[in-house]
Design a protein around this motif. Structure first.
Motif, mmCIF file in Angstrom:
data_model
loop_
_atom_site.group_PDB
_atom_site.id
_atom_site.type_symbol
_atom_site.label_atom_id
_atom_site.label_comp_id
_atom_site.label_asym_id
_atom_site.label_seq_id
_atom_site.Cartn_x
_atom_site.Cartn_y
_atom_site.Cartn_z
ATOM 1 N N PHE A 197 0.254 -5.601 -7.235
ATOM 2 C CA PHE A 197 0.537 -4.315 -8.007
ATOM 3 C C PHE A 197 1.679 -4.294 -8.678
ATOM 4 O O PHE A 197 1.757 -4.132 -9.979
ATOM 5 N N ARG A 198 2.455 -4.858 -8.138
ATOM 6 C CA ARG A 198 4.052 -4.800 -8.703
ATOM 7 C C ARG A 198 4.035 -5.866 -9.606
ATOM 8 O O ARG A 198 4.767 -6.008 -10.746
ATOM 9 N N HIS A 199 3.298 -6.927 -9.606
ATOM 10 C CA HIS A 199 3.196 -8.052 -10.673
ATOM 11 C C HIS A 199 2.159 -7.999 -11.472
ATOM 12 O O HIS A 199 1.677 -8.741 -12.304
ATOM 13 N N GLY A 200 1.505 -6.743 -11.589
ATOM 14 C CA GLY A 200 0.646 -6.533 -12.663
ATOM 15 C C GLY A 200 -0.652 -7.305 -12.431
ATOM 16 O O GLY A 200 -1.368 -7.526 -13.487
ATOM 17 N N ALA A 201 -1.199 -7.261 -11.314
ATOM 18 C CA ALA A 201 -2.458 -7.578 -11.042
ATOM 19 C C ALA A 201 -3.146 -6.772 -9.504
ATOM 20 O O ALA A 201 -2.682 -5.936 -9.068
ATOM 21 N N GLY A 240 -10.081 -2.136 -6.890
ATOM 22 C CA GLY A 240 -8.679 -2.085 -7.281
ATOM 23 C C GLY A 240 -8.405 -1.963 -8.729
ATOM 24 O O GLY A 240 -7.259 -1.235 -9.189
ATOM 25 N N ILE A 241 -9.302 -2.441 -9.597
ATOM 26 C CA ILE A 241 -9.112 -2.201 -11.060
ATOM 27 C C ILE A 241 -9.185 -0.876 -11.271
ATOM 28 O O ILE A 241 -8.199 -0.197 -12.069
ATOM 29 N N VAL A 242 -10.152 -0.105 -11.042
ATOM 30 C CA VAL A 242 -10.498 1.197 -11.309
ATOM 31 C C VAL A 242 -9.332 2.149 -10.598
ATOM 32 O O VAL A 242 -8.873 2.966 -11.128
ATOM 33 N N ALA A 243 -8.783 1.810 -9.209
ATOM 34 C CA ALA A 243 -8.088 2.491 -8.606
ATOM 35 C C ALA A 243 -6.685 2.477 -9.240
ATOM 36 O O ALA A 243 -6.000 3.441 -9.447
ATOM 37 N N LEU A 252 1.999 -13.685 -7.234
ATOM 38 C CA LEU A 252 0.504 -13.964 -6.789
ATOM 39 C C LEU A 252 0.297 -14.724 -5.993
ATOM 40 O O LEU A 252 -0.662 -14.532 -5.105
ATOM 41 N N VAL A 253 1.166 -15.936 -5.531
ATOM 42 C CA VAL A 253 1.059 -16.639 -4.574
ATOM 43 C C VAL A 253 1.053 -16.046 -3.198
ATOM 44 O O VAL A 253 0.398 -15.911 -2.199
ATOM 45 N N VAL A 254 2.317 -15.108 -3.078
ATOM 46 C CA VAL A 254 2.572 -14.306 -1.840
ATOM 47 C C VAL A 254 1.632 -13.462 -1.835
ATOM 48 O O VAL A 254 1.284 -13.261 -0.413
ATOM 49 N N GLY A 255 1.148 -12.602 -2.438
ATOM 50 C CA GLY A 255 0.343 -11.377 -2.352
ATOM 51 C C GLY A 255 -1.084 -11.983 -1.876
ATOM 52 O O GLY A 255 -1.512 -11.501 -0.790
ATOM 53 N N THR A 256 -1.547 -12.988 -2.544
ATOM 54 C CA THR A 256 -2.944 -13.404 -1.966
ATOM 55 C C THR A 256 -2.798 -14.142 -0.938
ATOM 56 O O THR A 256 -3.758 -14.157 -0.247
ATOM 57 N N LEU A 314 1.965 -2.549 -14.611
ATOM 58 C CA LEU A 314 2.752 -1.924 -13.504
ATOM 59 C C LEU A 314 4.235 -2.418 -13.611
ATOM 60 O O LEU A 314 4.669 -3.390 -13.061
ATOM 61 N N GLU A 315 5.038 -1.599 -14.309
ATOM 62 C CA GLU A 315 6.590 -1.831 -14.230
ATOM 63 C C GLU A 315 7.231 -0.640 -14.461
ATOM 64 O O GLU A 315 6.664 0.293 -14.942
ATOM 65 N N THR A 316 8.502 -0.922 -13.970
ATOM 66 C CA THR A 316 9.490 0.435 -14.499
ATOM 67 C C THR A 316 9.937 0.506 -16.006
ATOM 68 O O THR A 316 10.094 1.708 -16.314
ATOM 69 N N ALA A 317 9.931 -0.477 -16.706
ATOM 70 C CA ALA A 317 10.508 -0.495 -18.037
ATOM 71 C C ALA A 317 10.092 -1.800 -18.736
ATOM 72 O O ALA A 317 10.090 -2.777 -18.128
#
Length: 206
Positions: A132-136, A142-145, A22-26, A5-8
């Motif tokens: 999502f923004r950090h590729g997790a 969520g994986i399938v989505a 990951l810390v903030v998201g969780t 999940l990245e722009t480039a």
């Protein structure tokens, strides 16, 4: 093929940035769980199924959540790649830790179920967006989505909302209509936040 999940490629986050994400998201998602549990509400996805199981069996949410996620890692490895899978595994482990620690340092009371639902929905939605923004993700649906959004253009929020309908159907047999109704509101808020803000044209698969 690995989906990130990245722009480039040049915009890939540095490892220290991923750790922060990951810390903030969780932490945000763990906070949403506290809102839900304060009013005996549930949510959707694997987290919702874990809450149902935890309420029913009297087990720890974190432990149930961790175990139910294990089968989905196979899908993540083959469809999303090791990088995504390892980040997701770390996120699930972190959420398991936070949901065990937060009740020891904070207690919520006198919280209207409507307020709990909205606050839980917003914090969970924002937390998942950060992941999502950090590729997790937080595993499970969520994986399938994320895979379907990145490869088929189907919005992750709508995929998760479909699964949520199944979870809340089960909840009808365990909780009062009012509890299920407020819980459904929280799940809708979460998925609307994700569907509105997680744009495939901004965070694409490469």
């Amino acid at each position: 093929m690995t989906f990130l999940l990245e722009t480039a490629p040049a915009d890939r986050h540095a490892p220290r940035e991923d750790v922060q994400g990951l810390v903030v998201g969780t932490l945000l998602v763990a906070l949403s769980v506290q809102f839900l549990q304060a009013s005996q509400l549930i949510t959707g996805q694997i987290a919702g199924l874990s809450l149902l199981t935890a309420y029913w069996g009297g087990w720890s949410f974190g432990a149930v959540f961790f175990v139910l996620n294990l089968p989905f890692y196979t899908v993540a490895i083959y469809r999303m790649g090791w990088r995504f899978t390892l980040k997701t595994f770390a996120a699930v482990g972190a959420l398991t830790l936070w949901t065990s620690l937060l009740p020891q340092v904070m207690q919520l009371s006198d919280l209207h179920p409507g307020a709990a639902a909205v606050l839980a929905g917003v914090t969970a939605g924002i937390g998942l967006l950060v992941l999502f923004r950090h590729g997790a993700t937080l595993g499970g649906v969520g994986i399938v989505a994320v895979w379907l959004q990145d490869t088929r253009g189907i919005k992750a929020g709508w995929v998760q909302l479909g699964f949520d309908a199944c979870v809340f159907t089960l909840a009808i047999f365990l909780f009062s209509p009012a509890t299920v109704g407020w819980s459904l509101l929280g799940a809708i808020v979460t998925n609307v936040v994700i569907a509105t803000n997680h744009r495939r044209d901004r965070y694409i698969a490469t």
